[in-house]
Design an enzyme around this catalytic site. Structure first.
Site: not given
Ligand code: NAP
Length: 258
Positions: A154, A65-66, A91, A161
């Site tokens: 958002y 957990d970061v 994350i 971000k």
């Molecule tokens: P995701 O599968 O829900 O991944 C987010 C990850 O962050 C999960 O593994 C989550 O773990 C982890 N996380 C949250 N709090 C944490 C903590 N305290 N310590 C360690 N890990 C933690 O969703 P995703 O869309 O792939 O997101 C990944 C990245 O891409 C994020 O930075 C997101 O903002 C970015 N992003 C997403 C999109 C989109 O449309 N999906 C677009 C642009 C950028 P838990 O499940 O346990 O919370």
């Protein structure tokens, strides 16, 4: 071209399930010959990520957990014998209510939480793990257009971000002398667990499909291939950048008339 990451070890933080962007990146890294280390956040995800780690042939699957300095320190201890080449920080977190009500209503706690998990963690993870990048390497994080434009709902995550992208520039400057490059990929919207927390996210997907130059949404595999490029020798001249992988959506002002 193949095996662009042969001989490299990559740690990927943020695989929650098969739909995670981090999972797509880990798959592409394995395809390109990287040795993988995955991390997950807490017991809740342990079994799932361990199973995914097996599928991906990951060498190690570790808890972190970061937001917990002791867990970050334990991660460093667990991999202290490794030479790391690539860190993927995928994350983010914000309270659901902060992704649905007006930004003006953001609470102090909600603001600080989003910053801590989604932006500051890139700094703490880089500081903790960069000493293992003894032959240089690449640090990648994931951003979104909400950092520079107003995207409905958002909100606080857009501000996080914006900070994350600034962190990329400062870290690139600090770590460049150690041959460590730091970049962000700004991905188009993708249906993941995190994205589902944003109110009316499906309208964002529809808007991008209608307006973007490529007239479609972003495939996680496209984000992953850019992550391969940035982590590989091919990306050796790129640091401090935000690379958009979003079907071109960010260049549009108004929709093109039909
Ligand atoms: P995701 O599968 O829900 O991944 C987010 C990850 O962050 C999960 O593994 C989550 O773990 C982890 N996380 C949250 N709090 C944490 C903590 N305290 N310590 C360690 N890990 C933690 O969703 P995703 O869309 O792939 O997101 C990944 C990245 O891409 C994020 O930075 C997101 O903002 C970015 N992003 C997403 C999109 C989109 O449309 N999906 C677009 C642009 C950028 P838990 O499940 O346990 O919370």
């Amino acid at each position: 071209m193949s095996q662009l990451l042969a001989g490299k070890t990559a740690i990927v933080l943020g695989v929650a399930n098969k739909w995670s962007i981090a999972y797509a990146i880990a798959e592409a890294y394995r395809r390109e010959g990287a040795r993988l280390i995955l991390t997950y956040q807490g017991e809740r995800l342990k079994a799932t990520v361990e199973d995914l780690g097996k599928e991906l042939g990951a060498a190690l699957v570790l808890n972190c957990d970061v937001t917990k300095e002791e867990e970050l320190a334990a991660l460093v201890t667990a991999i202290s014998g490794e030479k790391l080449d690539v860190i993927v920080h995928s994350i983010a977190f914000a309270n659901r209510e902060d992704l649905s009500r007006p930004f003006l209503e953001t609470s102090r706690d909600g603001y600080l939480l989003a910053q801590e998990v989604s932006s500051y963690s890139l700094v703490s993870v880089s500081r903790a793990l960069a000493p293992l990048m003894t032959e240089g390497g690449a640090i990648l994080t994931l951003s979104y257009l909400g950092s520079v434009r107003v995207i409905p709902n958002y909100n606080v995550m857009g501000v996080a971000k914006a900070a994350l992208e600034a962190c990329v520039r400062y870290l690139a400057s600090d770590l460049g002398a150690r041959a460590i490059r730091v970049n962000a990929i700004s991905a188009g919207p993708i249906k993941t667990a995190s994205a589902r927390g944003i109110k009316d996210f499906s309208k964002v997907l529809d808007g991008v499909a209608a307006i973007s130059p490529l007239r479609r949404n972003t495939d996680p595999a496209e984000v992953a291939d850019t992550a391969v490029f940035l982590a590989s020798h091919l990306g050796r001249g790129v640091t401090g950048n935000v690379v958009y992988v979003d079907a071109g959506f960010q260049v549009m002002g108004l929709p093109t008339p039909d």
